[in-house]
Write a protein that holds these residues in place. Structure first.
Motif, PDB file in Angstrom:
ATOM      1  N   UNK A 117       0.835  -1.318   0.189  1.00 54.17           N
ATOM      2  CA  UNK A 117       0.282   0.052  -0.151  1.00 54.17           C
ATOM      3  C   UNK A 117       0.917   1.310   0.058  1.00 54.17           C
ATOM      4  N   UNK A 118       2.066   0.955   0.614  1.00 48.17           N
ATOM      5  CA  UNK A 118       3.052   2.748   0.779  1.00 48.17           C
ATOM      6  C   UNK A 118       4.119   2.445  -0.102  1.00 48.17           C
ATOM      7  N   UNK A 119       3.749   1.510  -0.914  1.00 51.16           N
ATOM      8  CA  UNK A 119       4.295   1.512  -2.253  1.00 51.16           C
ATOM      9  C   UNK A 119       3.610   2.076  -3.857  1.00 51.16           C
ATOM     10  N   UNK A 120       2.170   1.804  -3.716  1.00 52.23           N
ATOM     11  CA  UNK A 120       1.398   2.448  -4.330  1.00 52.23           C
ATOM     12  C   UNK A 120       0.314   3.993  -3.959  1.00 52.23           C
ATOM     13  N   UNK A 121       0.459   3.891  -3.080  1.00 45.54           N
ATOM     14  CA  UNK A 121      -0.386   5.553  -2.544  1.00 45.54           C
ATOM     15  C   UNK A 121       0.240   6.485  -2.269  1.00 45.54           C
ATOM     16  N   UNK A 122       0.168   7.659  -2.314  1.00 45.34           N
ATOM     17  CA  UNK A 122       0.869   8.582  -1.502  1.00 45.34           C
ATOM     18  C   UNK A 122       0.413   8.875   0.123  1.00 45.34           C
ATOM     19  N   UNK A 123       1.213   8.977   0.403  1.00 44.60           N
ATOM     20  CA  UNK A 123       1.500   9.104   2.176  1.00 44.60           C
ATOM     21  C   UNK A 123       0.444   9.949   2.692  1.00 44.60           C
ATOM     22  N   UNK A 124       0.466  11.138   1.940  1.00 42.40           N
ATOM     23  CA  UNK A 124      -0.038  12.537   2.210  1.00 42.40           C
ATOM     24  C   UNK A 124      -1.741  12.158   2.045  1.00 42.40           C
ATOM     25  N   UNK A 125      -1.888  12.142   1.130  1.00 42.12           N
ATOM     26  CA  UNK A 125      -3.346  12.272   0.212  1.00 42.12           C
ATOM     27  C   UNK A 125      -4.012  10.437   0.352  1.00 42.12           C
ATOM     28  N   UNK A 126      -3.445   9.849   0.463  1.00 41.99           N
ATOM     29  CA  UNK A 126      -3.791   8.418   0.460  1.00 41.99           C
ATOM     30  C   UNK A 126      -4.372   8.193  -1.136  1.00 41.99           C
ATOM     31  N   UNK A 127      -3.939   9.362  -1.821  1.00 42.90           N
ATOM     32  CA  UNK A 127      -4.728   8.055  -3.410  1.00 42.90           C
ATOM     33  C   UNK A 127      -3.557   7.463  -4.066  1.00 42.90           C
ATOM     34  N   UNK A 128      -3.360   6.780  -5.099  1.00 45.92           N
ATOM     35  CA  UNK A 128      -2.297   6.144  -5.877  1.00 45.92           C
ATOM     36  C   UNK A 128      -1.838   7.492  -6.764  1.00 45.92           C
ATOM     37  N   UNK A 129      -0.437   6.963  -6.454  1.00 45.85           N
ATOM     38  CA  UNK A 129       1.009   7.627  -6.317  1.00 45.85           C
ATOM     39  C   UNK A 129       0.976   7.631  -8.157  1.00 45.85           C
TER      40      UNK A 129
END
Length: 523
Positions: free
Chosen positions: A335-347
């Motif tokens: 999840x950390x590798x696929x999502x933005x840590x600030x907004x929770x959206x996919x990176x």
């Protein structure tokens, strides 16, 4: 190094022990089979059958001798059968010969061979006896009544007609003849035979004094007497030879050998039964010892198994807990590798992956649309027409022997209608159209222009159709038809103007018609 050497030595010792154990099992099994075989050498029932066969053989041989004696005396009321015992005696002889090797005695086998020889010799002598005995027996049976009948004849009318001295002399001669014949039948001798011959001469000399009927009876008596004189010594000689065969003696010897051999074998059988019982007891002791050791081993193995099972359960629990921890950490890392840590959206990285998958699915859908277009258009063409794909979503149709523009336009309308009828691909709703450019060449002028020029004219007409709004077809201004006087069509086909359609394609570049190349080219 020392540890590896110790392992090799231990492995070699285990293999050696296993080999020695296997060899011991094989030897013990072989010894057991040997002892069992020795206890089953001869069945007591076989011994009883052999002895019964011997008794029956002796009985038949005695009956055979009794028949010979009755034939010798000639007292039997009917002719005795001197060969009725032979078929059964041959069967018994064969059984005795089969049983002799079971005794393991050479003397028993030799006695069987001697009995076979005696039986064969006796059979030949009895056959010779049977050849001579019927005449002798008939003569002996004929002699007393024939003499009595003759004496009755000469004491009656025949005696009254013949001279008295001849009648008295013949009666005396007949009495002497009958007496000597009976004595000769019991104990023949040369002297007695000579005297009987002399008496027969006297009887023959007196035939002149009697009638022919009496003479015939006298001749019959003389003939019977001479048969007795000839056959009795020969028959006595055959009887002596038959007695010299000694079948009864050979039978007694064979019986003794069988008894002795069977007794020896049975004693040996009992001895080996004792060996077998002792050996079986030893095996039972060994099996009991092995069972105790095996039970002890099972007990130890059970304890070790319980410990291993407990350790295994603890290990499995630890592995399950560790696996759950790793899975949770893996999910968190993913999840950390696929999502933005600030907004929770996919990176950005996840977005590129999703775009790649969408493009791959769209590419597959576009390929399926191209295959469907090719299949349906090909179905609308003639067998002599040719459909080719230049690349991307551009196709070319080659029509031969189309002499008028109307024929080419009719094919173009059919192709457009077929393409526009495709509304679904791989479960997705689609809407496609095509732009068609038409070029034509004929005669030497067309051949001189060449294929590149013809394709270029069709390409230009196709782009004109695209610019006019797609979903249309345009005939090239340089198109040549058989009717040279036909006016040149305008650049845009008016027949399609009333139903303009824009090409439809999805965002990934799939579809036929106005996709990436934005048109199909048909010539």
């Amino acid at each position: 190094m020392f540890r590896m050497l110790g392992r090799r030595i231990g492995s070699w010792v285990r293999r050696r022990r296993l080999l020695l154990a296997s060899l011991a099992v094989v030897l013990m099994s072989a010894l057991l089979v040997f002892l069992y075989t020795r206890t089953e050498v001869i069945d007591p029932e076989v011994r009883s059958n052999v002895l019964l066969n011997l008794r029956e053989f002796e009985k038949l041989d005695a009956e055979w001798d009794a028949n010979l004696l009755r034939a010798h005396t000639g007292r039997a009321s009917i002719r005795p059968d001197l060969s009725s015992q032979l078929p059964r005696m041959r069967i018994l002889m064969a059984r005795l010969e089969e049983a002799a090797p079971l005794t393991g005695s050479r003397a028993a086998t030799e006695a069987c061979a001697d009995l076979r020889t005696a039986l064969r010799n006796k059979e030949m002598l009895v056959a010779e006896f049977a050849r001579h005995n019927p005449r002798l027996r008939a003569a002996l049976l004929h002699m007393p009544p024939a003499v009595a009948d003759l004496k009755t004849e000469i004491s009656g009318i025949e005696g009254a007609l013949a001279p008295a001295q001849f009648v008295v002399r013949l009666d005396t001669t007949l009495n002497a003849l009958l007496t000597d014949i009976l004595r000769y039948n019991i104990a023949p001798s040369p002297a007695l035979a000579d005297r009987i011959e002399e008496i027969l001469g006297n009887v023959a000399a007196q035939e002149i004094a009697f009638s022919p009927a009496v003479v015939d009876k006298m001749d019959a008596v003389i003939l019977s007497s001479r048969v007795i004189l000839e056959k009795r010594p020969l028959e006595n000689l055959l009887e002596a030879q038959i007695a010299a065969v000694g079948s009864d003696i050979v039978l007694d010897r064979l019986e003794q050998e069988f008894e002795r051999s069977f007794t020896t074998v049975l004693l040996e059988r009992q001895r080996f039964r004792g060996y077998l019982a002792a050996y079986s007891g030893l095996l039972l002791v060994l099996l009991a010892y092995a069972g105790v050791r095996l039970r002890r081993s099972y007990r130890i193995i059970g304890v070790v198994n319980r410990r291993l099972q407990a350790a295994n359960e603890t290990l499995e629990q630890r592995v399950a807990e560790r696996t759950a921890e790793l899975q949770a950490q893996s999910v968190q890392l993913e999840r950390l590798a696929q999502h933005d840590s600030l907004t929770g959206l996919i990176n950005y990285r996840q977005l590129t992956r999703l775009l790649e998958r969408a493009l791959a699915r769209a590419h597959a859908t576009g390929d399926l649309v191209l295959k469907t277009v090719a299949r349906r258009v090909q179905a609308r063409l003639r067998a002599e027409d040719a459909l080719a794909r230049l690349g991307g979503d551009e196709f070319v149709i080659l029509l031969e022997d189309v002499t008028s523009r109307d024929g080419a336009l009719r094919v173009a309308r059919l192709v457009l209608a077929e393409i526009e009828s495709i509304t679904e691909a791989d479960g997705h709703a689609i809407r496609i159209s095509a732009s068609i450019g038409i070029a034509s060449a004929r005669g030497q002028m067309g051949a001189a222009r060449g294929q590149e020029a013809l394709l270029a004219e069709a390409d230009q007409a196709m782009y004109a159709a695209k610019q006019a709004g797609k979903g249309r077809f345009v005939v090239s201004e340089q198109a040549q038809w058989r009717d040279e006087d036909d006016p040149v069509e305008p650049a845009l086909e008016q027949a399609r103007r009333e139903r303009p359609k824009e090409g439809a394609a999805d965002s990934t570049g799939t579809g036929t018609g106005t996709s990436k190349a934005d048109a199909d080219r048909i010539g």
